[in-house]
Design an enzyme around this catalytic site. Structure first.
Site, PDB file in Angstrom:
ATOM      1  N   LYS A 118      38.854  40.548  30.244  1.00  0.00           N
ATOM      2  CA  LYS A 118      38.583  41.355  29.024  1.00  0.00           C
ATOM      3  C   LYS A 118      39.513  41.003  28.035  1.00  0.00           C
ATOM      4  O   LYS A 118      39.594  41.034  26.737  1.00  0.00           O
ATOM      5  CB  LYS A 118      38.690  42.588  29.353  1.00  0.00           C
ATOM      6  CG  LYS A 118      37.365  43.223  30.049  1.00  0.00           C
ATOM      7  CD  LYS A 118      36.945  44.791  29.796  1.00  0.00           C
ATOM      8  CE  LYS A 118      35.410  45.051  30.255  1.00  0.00           C
ATOM      9  NZ  LYS A 118      35.247  46.473  30.240  1.00  0.00           N
ATOM     10  N   LYS A 201      28.430  38.346  34.962  1.00  0.00           N
ATOM     11  CA  LYS A 201      27.813  39.735  35.563  1.00  0.00           C
ATOM     12  C   LYS A 201      27.024  40.039  34.160  1.00  0.00           C
ATOM     13  O   LYS A 201      27.399  40.057  33.125  1.00  0.00           O
ATOM     14  CB  LYS A 201      28.993  40.544  35.617  1.00  0.00           C
ATOM     15  CG  LYS A 201      28.877  41.825  36.207  1.00  0.00           C
ATOM     16  CD  LYS A 201      30.245  42.532  36.224  1.00  0.00           C
ATOM     17  CE  LYS A 201      30.586  43.334  34.845  1.00  0.00           C
ATOM     18  NZ  LYS A 201      30.967  44.735  34.911  1.00  0.00           N
ATOM     19  N   LYS A 204      27.153  45.828  29.947  1.00  0.00           N
ATOM     20  CA  LYS A 204      26.691  46.593  28.730  1.00  0.00           C
ATOM     21  C   LYS A 204      27.226  46.217  27.606  1.00  0.00           C
ATOM     22  O   LYS A 204      26.686  46.171  26.200  1.00  0.00           O
ATOM     23  CB  LYS A 204      27.539  48.240  28.691  1.00  0.00           C
ATOM     24  CG  LYS A 204      27.180  49.158  29.792  1.00  0.00           C
ATOM     25  CD  LYS A 204      27.761  50.207  29.751  1.00  0.00           C
ATOM     26  CE  LYS A 204      28.290  50.901  30.842  1.00  0.00           C
ATOM     27  NZ  LYS A 204      29.547  50.558  31.242  1.00  0.00           N
TER      28      LYS A 204
END
Ligand code: AQP
Length: 341
Positions: A118, A201, A204
């Protein structure tokens, strides 16, 4: 040190950081409901403080938190059986997280794959909260002396770090105060992958909406996303082994297995030899059949946000009844004057 046994207690959480995905459902929520229905003590959180470790528009965060609560309820969580609440309303989470910031080591955090993914190449510009995320997650879990943590594969490393924090705290202070929780990673789809890239993956926050199935998608959208999902030109093999080098095909088969509650081998026995042009409509029908009741119920629940807010408020009160004495005892162990240990 004597062996202390802890009452089994389940805790998990999901970030209101966007629309719930099929990955969240198969990797986590489906198991949350099963554990509740097995009669266990279950506590499920909407981790809004985790969500803001990356930018969230305030109006979107509010909507996503309520929608996540609606998703929990629509998937089968019962607020009379499970404690459902949003993290920010139980301040003991951040209070315990501070203690754990002082227990955890920088090197432990630097090794976390989610941090590396991230923060990307620009770590200097990532928030301090994103770096400390796993200490807050450890606090979420250990604040309730939770012993079983249902999560998808991607969260395994954070649960392991929670165990390290519990072990270090217990050793530092010479008491078996915190349990050493177990990750519960079960089912055919513990890591659902992006529909556009089998090496990533399903998430969202992926910028491409076509990469995921949202629990709020209607039947046509689900069918379109599955029809356009990336695959290869070969027909499906008749054994799971034949999927090893075919990430996208494996992902669709795993999703089918999880939604139909069959093993991958059972699915392969049925669909082996079929072309994707035949298999994709089967998968789309199954996904619509399983997800439509959830999305319809979510839409109905979102029509009355005051009821959602009431459930969250009541859940936070019940959560605090468990959390507050555990925090006070932690403060007492650490040596804080005035703690009600
Ligand atoms: N693709 C997935 N496959 C299986 N399980 C998954 N989970 C998430 N994605 C998948 C599981 O869902 C739970 C809640 O996840 P989270 O919201 O706390 O954070 P996350 O893992 O970072 O999920 P997202 O969707 O990728 O959110 P963003 O995009 O905001 O980071 C966890 O148990 C997780 O394992």
């Amino acid at each position: 040190m004597s062996e202390v046994s802890f009452t089994p207690r389940v805790f998990s959480g999901i970030q209101p950081s966007g629309r719930l995905t099929l990955g969240n459902y198969l990797g986590a929520m489906k198991r949350f409901v099963e554990m509740q229905d097995e009669g266990r003590e279950t506590i499920y959180c909407m981790v809004d403080l985790h969500a803001i470790t990356v930018w969230q528009d305030p109006a979107d965060l509010r909507r996503a938190t309520r929608e996540l609560c609606a998703g929990y309820l629509a998937a089968g969580l019962n607020p009379e059986k499970s404690i459902l609440f949003n993290q920010s309303q139980v301040p003991e989470h951040t209070q315990l997280a501070w203690i754990f910031n002082c227990v955890a080591r920088m090197g432990w955090m630097q090794r976390m794959t989610q941090w590396k993914d991230k923060a990307g190449k620009n770590q200097q510009n990532a928030s301090l909260g994103l770096f400390a995320y796993p200490a807050l997650m450890a606090a979420d879990i250990l604040l309730y002396h939770a012993t079983h943590i249902p999560v998808g594969e991607d969260q395994k490393q954070h649960v392991e770090l929670t165990r390290d924090i519990a072990i270090k705290f217990n050793n530092d202070f010479g008491q078996e105060f915190f349990p050493i929780p177990e990750p519960v990673i079960e089912g055919a789809a513990t890591r659902v992958m992006s529909l556009r890239d089998g090496s990533k993956k399903m998430s969202k926050s992926d910028p491409s909406d076509m990469s995921r199935i949202n629990l709020t998608d209607d039947a046509d959208t689900i069918a379109k996303k599955i029809r356009k999902a990336k695959t290869d030109p070969e027909p499906l093999p008749s054994e799971a082994k034949g999927l090893e080098e075919r990430a996208e095909a494996r992902n669709l088969v795993n999703i089918y297995a999880a939604l139909s509650e069959q093993s991958v081998d059972q699915v392969m026995a049925d669909v082996g030899g079929k072309a994707f042009s035949e298999f994709k409509p089967m998968l789309a029908d199954l996904a619509v059949d399983r997800l439509a009741p959830i999305s319809q119920e979510m839409a109905r629940l979102m029509g009355d946000v005051s009821e959602i807010d009431r459930i969250l408020g009541r859940g936070a009160e019940r959560a605090r009844e468990i959390a507050s004495p555990i925090l006070q005892k932690t403060y007492d162990i650490v040596g804080m004057v005035g703690a009600k240990g």
